[in-house]
Design a protein around this motif. Structure first.
Motif, PDB file in Angstrom:
ATOM      1  N   ASN A  71       3.162  19.402   1.139  1.00 38.57           N
ATOM      2  CA  ASN A  71       4.444  18.961   1.690  1.00 38.57           C
ATOM      3  C   ASN A  71       4.362  17.580   2.329  1.00 38.57           C
ATOM      4  O   ASN A  71       5.276  17.186   3.056  1.00 38.57           O
ATOM      5  N   TRP A  72       3.274  16.841   2.055  1.00 36.56           N
ATOM      6  CA  TRP A  72       3.200  15.458   2.537  1.00 36.56           C
ATOM      7  C   TRP A  72       4.164  14.581   1.744  1.00 36.56           C
ATOM      8  O   TRP A  72       4.379  14.781   0.540  1.00 36.56           O
ATOM      9  N   HIS A  73       4.758  13.605   2.423  1.00 37.28           N
ATOM     10  CA  HIS A  73       5.647  12.654   1.776  1.00 37.28           C
ATOM     11  C   HIS A  73       4.954  11.298   1.633  1.00 37.28           C
ATOM     12  O   HIS A  73       3.786  11.132   2.012  1.00 37.28           O
ATOM     13  N   ILE A  74       5.660  10.330   1.077  1.00 41.38           N
ATOM     14  CA  ILE A  74       5.066   9.049   0.694  1.00 41.38           C
ATOM     15  C   ILE A  74       5.708   7.907   1.486  1.00 41.38           C
ATOM     16  O   ILE A  74       6.932   7.878   1.667  1.00 41.38           O
ATOM     17  N   ALA A  75       4.888   6.980   1.948  1.00 38.35           N
ATOM     18  CA  ALA A  75       5.378   5.761   2.597  1.00 38.35           C
ATOM     19  C   ALA A  75       4.799   4.557   1.870  1.00 38.35           C
ATOM     20  O   ALA A  75       3.679   4.604   1.349  1.00 38.35           O
ATOM     21  N   VAL A  76       5.571   3.470   1.835  1.00 38.05           N
ATOM     22  CA  VAL A  76       5.140   2.214   1.213  1.00 38.05           C
ATOM     23  C   VAL A  76       5.400   1.088   2.207  1.00 38.05           C
ATOM     24  O   VAL A  76       6.519   0.980   2.739  1.00 38.05           O
ATOM     25  N   ASP A  77       4.389   0.268   2.471  1.00 35.27           N
ATOM     26  CA  ASP A  77       4.591  -0.878   3.351  1.00 35.27           C
ATOM     27  C   ASP A  77       5.008  -2.101   2.540  1.00 35.27           C
ATOM     28  O   ASP A  77       5.198  -2.018   1.320  1.00 35.27           O
ATOM     29  N   GLU A  78       5.150  -3.228   3.201  1.00 38.17           N
ATOM     30  CA  GLU A  78       5.473  -4.486   2.539  1.00 38.17           C
ATOM     31  C   GLU A  78       4.273  -5.415   2.678  1.00 38.17           C
ATOM     32  O   GLU A  78       3.721  -5.560   3.773  1.00 38.17           O
TER      33      GLU A  78
ATOM     34  N   HIS B 283       0.833  -1.196   0.000  1.00 33.33           N
ATOM     35  CA  HIS B 283       0.000   0.000   0.000  1.00 33.33           C
ATOM     36  C   HIS B 283       0.871   1.250   0.000  1.00 33.33           C
ATOM     37  O   HIS B 283       1.953   1.272   0.590  1.00 33.33           O
ATOM     38  N   LEU B 284       0.370   2.284  -0.678  1.00 31.27           N
ATOM     39  CA  LEU B 284       1.015   3.588  -0.703  1.00 31.27           C
ATOM     40  C   LEU B 284       0.236   4.514   0.213  1.00 31.27           C
ATOM     41  O   LEU B 284      -1.008   4.511   0.204  1.00 31.27           O
ATOM     42  N   PHE B 285       0.967   5.301   1.010  1.00 32.76           N
ATOM     43  CA  PHE B 285       0.344   6.191   1.984  1.00 32.76           C
ATOM     44  C   PHE B 285       0.860   7.610   1.815  1.00 32.76           C
ATOM     45  O   PHE B 285       2.037   7.816   1.505  1.00 32.76           O
ATOM     46  N   TRP B 286      -0.018   8.569   2.075  1.00 28.78           N
ATOM     47  CA  TRP B 286       0.453   9.909   2.370  1.00 28.78           C
ATOM     48  C   TRP B 286       0.806   9.961   3.848  1.00 28.78           C
ATOM     49  O   TRP B 286       0.037   9.481   4.696  1.00 28.78           O
ATOM     50  N   ILE B 287       1.935  10.562   4.175  1.00 36.03           N
ATOM     51  CA  ILE B 287       2.266  10.868   5.560  1.00 36.03           C
ATOM     52  C   ILE B 287       1.745  12.276   5.809  1.00 36.03           C
ATOM     53  O   ILE B 287       2.359  13.263   5.401  1.00 36.03           O
ATOM     54  N   ARG B 288       0.606  12.368   6.450  1.00 41.01           N
ATOM     55  CA  ARG B 288      -0.102  13.648   6.578  1.00 41.01           C
ATOM     56  C   ARG B 288       0.486  14.473   7.725  1.00 41.01           C
ATOM     57  O   ARG B 288      -0.126  14.647   8.778  1.00 41.01           O
ATOM     58  N   ASP B 289       1.691  14.969   7.495  1.00 40.24           N
ATOM     59  CA  ASP B 289       2.393  15.738   8.503  1.00 40.24           C
ATOM     60  C   ASP B 289       3.245  16.790   7.797  1.00 40.24           C
ATOM     61  O   ASP B 289       4.172  16.424   7.051  1.00 40.24           O
ATOM     62  N   PRO B 290       2.900  18.064   7.994  1.00 39.96           N
ATOM     63  CA  PRO B 290       1.807  18.617   8.799  1.00 39.96           C
ATOM     64  C   PRO B 290       0.450  18.444   8.105  1.00 39.96           C
ATOM     65  O   PRO B 290       0.370  18.540   6.878  1.00 39.96           O
ATOM     66  N   GLN B 291      -0.582  18.214   8.888  1.00 40.21           N
ATOM     67  CA  GLN B 291      -1.893  17.891   8.324  1.00 40.21           C
ATOM     68  C   GLN B 291      -2.472  19.033   7.507  1.00 40.21           C
ATOM     69  O   GLN B 291      -3.245  18.801   6.582  1.00 40.21           O
ATOM     70  N   ASP B 292      -2.130  20.274   7.855  1.00 36.07           N
ATOM     71  CA  ASP B 292      -2.712  21.418   7.157  1.00 36.07           C
ATOM     72  C   ASP B 292      -1.859  21.903   5.991  1.00 36.07           C
ATOM     73  O   ASP B 292      -2.100  22.978   5.442  1.00 36.07           O
TER      74      ASP B 292
END
Length: 224
Positions: free
Chosen positions: A120-127, A107-116
């Motif tokens: 500037n959100w970055h991307i995370a990928v799990d296994e 799965h691909l995720f937005w890292i919602r930090d800072p939420q507002d």
């Protein structure tokens, strides 16, 4: 040259992607979306990059790849259970929003930090069937360009992905309402896990439910 310009050179978009009412989408989600994602979704519509990376879209072909569908909530709950059980989750699950899936079940995720500040959100990928996570310090569109061009290698992704044709394959959206008489799709992935095991699928006890099993559930329960 912007990231979306680079991406359209790598993967030409379809001619007529479906329109999106972003005001309604953001009101449904309860937060603003990154501008690069809105441009990406408007240019490409729903579909898959390199036959492997499916970015969720407000007009997704099923609710399991719909940005406003049940997967982000179900994944957040699963990650909270994983973290409570001591399994590696490098970010606060409340700050992770699922917005894509691979054909292997990552799965691909937005890292919602800072939420507002969504731009500037970055991307995370799990296994899919393991503990590894990968973080990309950039936008979703920049991530796609970097991965598909071969500049970035995500350890969870197959080695041959960078050699694969960098095409975009659109999918025809379907109505979000289930067909009359069809079984509603569950929001709890454990329901799908139990069904998969009962029907002979090789499903690991931990990790994410592979996209192929989601598709099999949909087909077996009257999905279009």
């Amino acid at each position: 040259m912007t990231s979306i310009d680079q991406l359209t050179r790598l993967c030409p978009p379809p001619a007529d992607p479906p329109p999106v009412d972003w005001g309604t989408v953001e009101a449904t989600l309860g937060f603003r979306l990154p501008e690069d994602y809105k441009r990406l979704a408007a240019v490409y519509g729903p579909g898959a990059f390199a036959g492997f990376i499916n970015v969720f879209h407000p007009r997704g072909v099923t609710e399991w790849v719909d940005l406003t569908g049940p997967v982000p909530t179900a994944m957040r709950e699963q990650l909270q259970r994983d973290k409570a059980a001591g399994r590696p989750v490098p970010y606060d699950p409340q700050k992770l929003f699922t917005m894509g899936v691979t054909d292997n079940g990552e799965h691909l995720f937005w890292i919602r930090d800072p939420q507002d500040d969504p731009d500037n959100w970055h991307i995370a990928v799990d296994e899919a069937r393991g503990p590894r996570w990968f973080t990309f310090d950039g936008t979703l569109t920049a991530f796609l360009v970097s991965v598909l061009s071969g500049e970035t290698a995500v350890p969870q992704f197959p080695n041959g992905l960078r050699q694969a044709a960098t095409a975009f394959t659109p999918s025809a959206p379907r109505p979000s309402a289930p067909a009359p008489g069809s079984t509603p799709l569950p929001t709890d992935t454990n329901v799908i896990r139990e069904w998969a095991r009962a029907n002979g699928y090789d499903l690991p006890p931990r990790g994410r439910v592979p996209a192929a099993i989601f598709d099999a559930w949909i087909e077996a329960h009257g999905g279009e």
